[in-house]
Design an enzyme around this catalytic site. Structure first.
Site, short mmCIF file in Angstrom:
data_model
loop_
_atom_site.label_atom_id
_atom_site.label_comp_id
_atom_site.label_asym_id
_atom_site.label_seq_id
_atom_site.Cartn_x
_atom_site.Cartn_y
_atom_site.Cartn_z
N HIS A 29 -9.51 0.88 4.97
CA HIS A 29 -8.22 1.09 5.63
C HIS A 29 -8.42 2.01 6.84
CE1 HIS A 29 -4.14 2.32 6.49
NE2 HIS A 29 -3.75 1.24 5.84
N SER B 105 3.69 -2.21 10.31
CA SER B 105 5.15 -2.25 10.51
C SER B 105 5.76 -3.60 10.17
CB SER B 105 5.51 -1.83 11.96
OG SER B 105 5.05 -0.52 12.21
N GLY C 272 2.63 2.18 10.83
CA GLY C 272 3.56 3.31 10.69
C GLY C 272 4.26 3.69 11.98
N GLU D 177 -5.10 -5.17 10.49
CA GLU D 177 -4.09 -4.14 10.68
C GLU D 177 -4.37 -3.41 12.00
OE1 GLU D 177 -2.15 -2.74 6.85
OE2 GLU D 177 -4.08 -1.74 6.84
N ASN E 58 0.88 -1.19 0.00
CA ASN E 58 0.00 0.00 0.00
C ASN E 58 0.90 1.22 0.00
OD1 ASN E 58 -1.76 2.06 0.51
ND2 ASN E 58 -2.40 1.33 2.54
N TRP E 59 0.99 1.86 -1.16
CA TRP E 59 1.94 2.98 -1.29
C TRP E 59 1.43 4.26 -0.64
CZ3 TRP E 59 3.64 2.36 -7.18
CH2 TRP E 59 4.29 1.11 -7.32
N LYS E 60 0.17 4.27 -0.24
CA LYS E 60 -0.44 5.44 0.41
C LYS E 60 -0.19 6.69 -0.45
CE LYS E 60 -0.23 3.09 4.81
NZ LYS E 60 -0.11 3.15 6.25
N GLU F 184 -6.84 4.40 7.96
CA GLU F 184 -6.66 5.83 7.71
C GLU F 184 -7.92 6.42 7.06
OE1 GLU F 184 -2.91 5.33 5.72
OE2 GLU F 184 -2.01 4.80 7.64
N GLY G 11 2.99 -1.10 4.32
CA GLY G 11 3.00 0.33 4.03
C GLY G 11 4.41 0.81 3.76
P1 13P Z 1 3.10 0.28 7.72
O1 13P Z 1 3.65 -0.96 7.11
O2 13P Z 1 3.81 1.54 7.28
O3 13P Z 1 2.98 0.17 9.21
O4 13P Z 1 1.60 0.46 7.17
C1 13P Z 1 0.75 -0.61 7.21
C2 13P Z 1 -0.47 -0.26 6.44
O5 13P Z 1 -1.22 0.61 6.81
C3 13P Z 1 -0.71 -0.98 5.18
O6 13P Z 1 -1.97 -0.73 4.71
#
Ligand code: 13P
Length: 256
Positions: A95, A212, A173, A167, A9-11, A97, A233
């Site tokens: 997600h 993470s 993150g 998640e 997930n490149w966000k 977020e 992420g």
């Molecule tokens: P991280 O791997 O940066 O913790 O993010 C996980 C995530 O939200 C994947 O969708």
């Protein structure tokens, strides 16, 4: 046997050129016919460039979200059919977020899941608890409510056409990964609850871990019996970091 899935997930990161370079780099490293599946989720506006790189390969690309509506006056929204037209095979829904910043409710997420299926996209339903919910011992009830909202709207059969990504919000993150045992505990809870509805679907469904995840902890996490890969992420943003995770999936898939 469930095939491991490593999803990036490149966000909201990178430029078109960086998205092209990243997808070209992955393409060079991951052979067709790999023993595990790989998917990437670029920002919407980078999808055409990524699709151009990855077309005719086994690598999958998808959107990070979609509208709950099929079409119409919904300024800024992206529909399921628009994603499908760009060759997306998958889409993230719910997600944390989007739940947090976009105030997406369980009901709205369920409607998005349904929209995705309506055009043949595979939805990845993201679920997970906050640290306050974990400390209040509400992890299982929170996660199950998030899943149940989807079952109530589309039914178990349709849920089974998607993927679930657990998640924990406190692990996203933050560098605070759930231990493999903590992840397994929740994954096992999810699978056993699903099997009360339909055992065959429960055993077939892929349950990803996200939060993470990196090249150092992927092996322990993916070795757990109910963890079928990861939603990554930060460590999906460079070829080197993402491949370190893919290599673990490859080794485990080949029984190493
Ligand atoms: P991280 O791997 O940066 O913790 O993010 C996980 C995530 O939200 C994947 O969708």
């Amino acid at each position: 046997m469930r095939k491991l899935l490593v999803a990036g997930n490149w966000k909201m990161n990178g430029s078109v050129d960086e998205a092209k370079a990243l997808s070209a780099g992955l393409l060079a490293e991951i052979s067709d016919g790999a023993s595990y599946d790989v998917a990437v989720f670029p920002p919407f506006v980078h999808i055409p460039a990524v699709a151009a790189q990855l077309q005719n390969s086994d690598l999958i690309w998808g959107g990070q979200n979609l509208s709950a509506q099929a079409k119409g006056a919904f300024t800024s929204e992206i529909s399921a059919s628009m994603l499908a037209e760009l060759g997306c095979q998958m889409v993230l829904v719910g997600h944390s977020e989007c739940r947090e910043y976009g105030h997406e409710s369980n009901q709205l997420v369920a409607e998005k899941f349904k929209q995705a299926l309506s055009v043949g996209l595979t939805p990845i339903l993201c679920v997970g608890e906050t640290i306050a919910q974990r400390e209040a011992e509400q992890t299982e009830s929170v996660v199950w409510q998030q899943i149940q909202a989807v079952i109530e709207l589309v039914g178990m059969e349709s849920l089974g056409q998607g993927v679930i990504a657990y998640e924990p919000v406190w692990a996203i993150g933050t560098g605070l990964t759930a231990t493999a045992e903590q992840a397994q505990q929740v994954h096992q809870f999810i699978r056993s609850h699903l099997s009360e509805n339909d055992d065959i679907i429960a055993r077939r469904m892929r349950l990803l871990y996200g939060g993470s995840c990196n090249g150092s902890n992927a092996n322990a996490l993916f070795s757990m019996p109910d963890v079928d890969g990861g939603l990554i992420g930060g460590a999906s943003l460079t070829v080197e970091d993402f491949m370190a995770i893919c290599q673990q999936a490859d080794a485990l898939s080949n029984g190493e």
